[in-house]
Enzyme design. Structure first.
Site, PDB file in Angstrom:
ATOM      1  N   HIS A   7     -50.981  42.491  10.443  1.00  0.00           N
ATOM      2  CA  HIS A   7     -51.730  41.044  10.008  1.00  0.00           C
ATOM      3  C   HIS A   7     -53.028  42.271  10.533  1.00  0.00           C
ATOM      4  O   HIS A   7     -52.909  42.469  12.018  1.00  0.00           O
ATOM      5  CB  HIS A   7     -51.604  39.991  10.884  1.00  0.00           C
ATOM      6  N   ASP A  56     -47.067  33.257   7.212  1.00  0.00           N
ATOM      7  CA  ASP A  56     -46.853  33.169   6.082  1.00  0.00           C
ATOM      8  C   ASP A  56     -45.545  33.352   5.677  1.00  0.00           C
ATOM      9  O   ASP A  56     -45.069  32.687   4.664  1.00  0.00           O
ATOM     10  CB  ASP A  56     -48.070  33.492   4.318  1.00  0.00           C
TER      11      ASP A  56
HETATM   12  N1  ACO Z   1     -44.711  45.355   4.877  1.00  0.00           N
HETATM   13  C1  ACO Z   1     -45.300  46.522   4.721  1.00  0.00           C
HETATM   14  N2  ACO Z   1     -45.634  47.243   5.298  1.00  0.00           N
HETATM   15  C2  ACO Z   1     -47.114  47.090   5.526  1.00  0.00           C
HETATM   16  C3  ACO Z   1     -47.039  45.794   6.006  1.00  0.00           C
HETATM   17  C4  ACO Z   1     -46.012  44.964   5.652  1.00  0.00           C
HETATM   18  N3  ACO Z   1     -46.367  43.235   4.508  1.00  0.00           N
HETATM   19  N4  ACO Z   1     -48.278  45.578   6.154  1.00  0.00           N
HETATM   20  C5  ACO Z   1     -48.930  46.449   6.172  1.00  0.00           C
HETATM   21  N5  ACO Z   1     -47.812  47.335   6.329  1.00  0.00           N
HETATM   22  C6  ACO Z   1     -47.754  48.621   6.774  1.00  0.00           C
HETATM   23  C7  ACO Z   1     -48.900  50.046   5.746  1.00  0.00           C
HETATM   24  O1  ACO Z   1     -48.729  50.291   4.212  1.00  0.00           O
HETATM   25  C8  ACO Z   1     -49.484  50.701   6.635  1.00  0.00           C
HETATM   26  O2  ACO Z   1     -48.788  52.069   6.899  1.00  0.00           O
HETATM   27  P1  ACO Z   1     -49.449  53.639   6.187  1.00  0.00           P
HETATM   28  O3  ACO Z   1     -50.768  53.237   8.191  1.00  0.00           O
HETATM   29  O4  ACO Z   1     -47.539  54.017   6.777  1.00  0.00           O
HETATM   30  O5  ACO Z   1     -49.729  53.476   5.175  1.00  0.00           O
HETATM   31  C9  ACO Z   1     -49.804  50.277   8.788  1.00  0.00           C
HETATM   32  O6  ACO Z   1     -49.119  48.831   8.043  1.00  0.00           O
HETATM   33  C10 ACO Z   1     -51.337  49.826   8.113  1.00  0.00           C
HETATM   34  O7  ACO Z   1     -51.273  48.805   7.465  1.00  0.00           O
HETATM   35  P2  ACO Z   1     -52.637  47.922   7.173  1.00  0.00           P
HETATM   36  O8  ACO Z   1     -53.368  47.637   5.565  1.00  0.00           O
HETATM   37  O9  ACO Z   1     -54.186  48.986   7.229  1.00  0.00           O
HETATM   38  O10 ACO Z   1     -53.152  47.121   7.601  1.00  0.00           O
HETATM   39  P3  ACO Z   1     -54.000  46.130   7.876  1.00  0.00           P
HETATM   40  O11 ACO Z   1     -54.585  46.248   8.847  1.00  0.00           O
HETATM   41  O12 ACO Z   1     -55.109  46.358   6.656  1.00  0.00           O
HETATM   42  O13 ACO Z   1     -53.136  45.074   6.561  1.00  0.00           O
HETATM   43  C11 ACO Z   1     -52.326  43.226   6.033  1.00  0.00           C
HETATM   44  C12 ACO Z   1     -53.296  43.843   6.997  1.00  0.00           C
HETATM   45  C13 ACO Z   1     -53.661  43.318   4.609  1.00  0.00           C
HETATM   46  C14 ACO Z   1     -52.296  41.476   6.415  1.00  0.00           C
HETATM   47  C15 ACO Z   1     -51.151  43.312   5.396  1.00  0.00           C
HETATM   48  O14 ACO Z   1     -50.429  43.718   6.764  1.00  0.00           O
HETATM   49  C16 ACO Z   1     -50.503  43.056   4.450  1.00  0.00           C
HETATM   50  O15 ACO Z   1     -50.976  43.556   3.359  1.00  0.00           O
HETATM   51  N6  ACO Z   1     -49.460  41.970   4.695  1.00  0.00           N
HETATM   52  C17 ACO Z   1     -49.216  41.626   3.504  1.00  0.00           C
HETATM   53  C18 ACO Z   1     -49.868  40.221   3.044  1.00  0.00           C
HETATM   54  C19 ACO Z   1     -49.508  39.706   3.700  1.00  0.00           C
HETATM   55  O16 ACO Z   1     -48.822  38.702   4.689  1.00  0.00           O
HETATM   56  N7  ACO Z   1     -50.815  38.837   4.779  1.00  0.00           N
HETATM   57  C20 ACO Z   1     -51.420  37.290   4.748  1.00  0.00           C
HETATM   58  C21 ACO Z   1     -51.861  38.017   5.559  1.00  0.00           C
HETATM   59  S1  ACO Z   1     -52.363  36.538   7.219  1.00  0.00           S
HETATM   60  C22 ACO Z   1     -53.370  34.749   6.519  1.00  0.00           C
HETATM   61  O17 ACO Z   1     -53.832  35.588   5.817  1.00  0.00           O
HETATM   62  C23 ACO Z   1     -53.067  34.230   6.480  1.00  0.00           C
END
Ligand code: ACO
Length: 385
Positions: free
Chosen positions: A263, A321
């Site tokens: 998140h 989720d």
């Molecule tokens: N699974 C595995 N790795 C992850 C995940 C995940 N779900 N989420 C983030 N990471 C990792 C990224 O690969 C990144 O790794 P790195 O630094 O080695 O490249 C690191 O964690 C940071 O990720 P970011 O993309 O910078 O984090 P951001 O804050 O932009 O992402 C997001 C938030 C988009 C929700 C992300 O965690 C994601 O894609 N999650 C999966 C989708 C999801 O569940 N969305 C629902 C959110 S809640 C809602 O909207 C109700």
């Protein structure tokens, strides 16, 4: 050319866009309040109609206020004629969120007085949108299953009526509690992507329908509202609980994201996910089902592994989720309706934010940093290579 230090905030991370009294998120400690009330307290004691009132009017209603608000919602539950046409025309060919976005947009044609921009008129619009969006989602679900429209039942409250209009059966107390809980937990969440796009559209002084249509369009994506369906589909792909660890390890090695984790704001366990997990386990205990038992085992094993691997190193925890899919399946809600239900629940949050923002409106107009060339020579078309 003038050169100055420019800082780009990708995804507007860390940028504040407004002051609000709607919702506080403490991402570091995994806490959430709607208008100052802890989400756990609202989830346990309140219901969606009361929470909607709280978000729209800034205070918990007394009995009389709640009853009047309920009546206004009930009076708007019907599905208007053009929506039947849209659902029937689009359902076989479009994603449910595309259908829903189009239906929400179409509601503008039923506005009593589009020129009336008063707060009273906007509240009337919000009530219409909250009530009708839930009924539209229910009808979309019926239509996709080849079943007839079920008219609303005025003896039921908002979310129980939604489940009734979807399944054709009056839900028992526990199923009614679970769907209401999901409506409450999805009602509001600060300036997330869909609320932000609602505000961007609203900041041009486009109307409420235009603004929330933008919100619904934004919610579709798998990084936002679409994650609950994607998480459930992942659990189905895992299939057998014993495959969970291998699946997750391989996905992480392949740099794939595990939907339902991570998140932008929470760097701790999403408090909403804890509530969903608690109620899911309770429901499964009282109404055991083979499908939900399997999904729950997969979810718990995936959660354990993800916590071991990513919570400390990257601050990745389960979000709302992750457990939502198994919970919806427990009460017979099909996966393709998860994001539309999210939209129906969040409608109140979109509207409340919009009305708050309009009290001190300023057009959103951020900058981008042009990094291309300037004063290029224009070559006539016949002389181009
Ligand atoms: N699974 C595995 N790795 C992850 C995940 C995940 N779900 N989420 C983030 N990471 C990792 C990224 O690969 C990144 O790794 P790195 O630094 O080695 O490249 C690191 O964690 C940071 O990720 P970011 O993309 O910078 O984090 P951001 O804050 O932009 O992402 C997001 C938030 C988009 C929700 C992300 O965690 C994601 O894609 N999650 C999966 C989708 C999801 O569940 N969305 C629902 C959110 S809640 C809602 O909207 C109700």
């Amino acid at each position: 050319m003038e050169s100055k230090e420019i800082t780009i905030s990708r995804g507007l991370e860390g940028i504040y866009i407004a002051e609000t009294t709607l919702c506080k998120i403490d991402g570091a400690n995994g806490r959430l309040w709607y208008r100052g009330y802890p989400i756990e307290v609202l989830a346990e004691n309140s219901n969606y109609e009361e929470v909607s009132y709280l978000l729209l009017f800034g205070k918990l209603p007394n009995r009389k206020e709640l009853s009047a608000f309920r009546e206004r919602l009930k009076a708007e539950r019907d599905v208007p004629p053009v929506v039947f046409d849209i659902v029937e025309e689009m359902s076989g060919r479009a994603h449910p969120m595309d259908v829903l976005r189009t239906c929400i947009s179409s509601l503008s044609i039923y506005d009593e007085d589009p020129e009336d921009k008063s707060q009273q008129a906007n509240i009337r619009r919000a009530i219409k949108l909250i009530a009708k969006t839930a009924s539209i989602v229910a009808y979309m679900g019926r239509y996709r299953q080849g079943k007839d429209y079920v008219p609303p039942d005025s003896s039921l409250d908002h979310s129980a009526n939604f489940l009734y209009m979807l399944t054709g059966k009056k839900p028992d107390e526990m199923a009614a509690k679970l769907i209401d809980l999901m409506f409450i937990l999805h009602a509001e969440h600060g300036s997330n992507a869909s609320t932000f796009s609602t505000l961007v559209t609203g900041s041009t002084l486009a109307d409420v329908y235009a603004a929330v249509t933008a919100g619904a369009a934004t919610l579709k994506g798998p990084l936002h509202g679409g994650a609950d369906e994607a998480a459930l589909r992942m659990m189905y792909s895992i299939g057998d609980p014993d495959n969970t660890e291998t699946y997750i390890e391989e996905a992480l090695e392949g740099k794939r994201r595990i939907m339902g984790f991570g998140h932008r704001v929470y760097k701790a366990y999403d408090p909403r996910a804890k509530i969903v997990r608690k109620y899911l386990e309770l429901y499964q205990e009282r109404n055991p089902s083979e499908e939900v038992s399997r999904l729950l085992q997969i979810a718990l094993r995936a959660e354990k592994l993800m916590l071991e691997k990513l919570s400390k190193t990257k601050g990745i925890w389960p979000n709302i989720d992750f457990f939502a899919g198994p919970l919806y399946r427990a009460i017979d809600v099909p996966a393709e309706l998860f994001t539309p239900i999210f939209a129906a629940s969040r409608m109140v949050g979109w509207c409340a934010h919009l009305f708050e923002y309009w009290q001190n409106n300023r057009l959103f107009r951020p900058l981008d940093n042009y990094v291309g060339e300037v004063d290029k020579k224009y070559v006539p078309i016949d002389q181009r290579e």
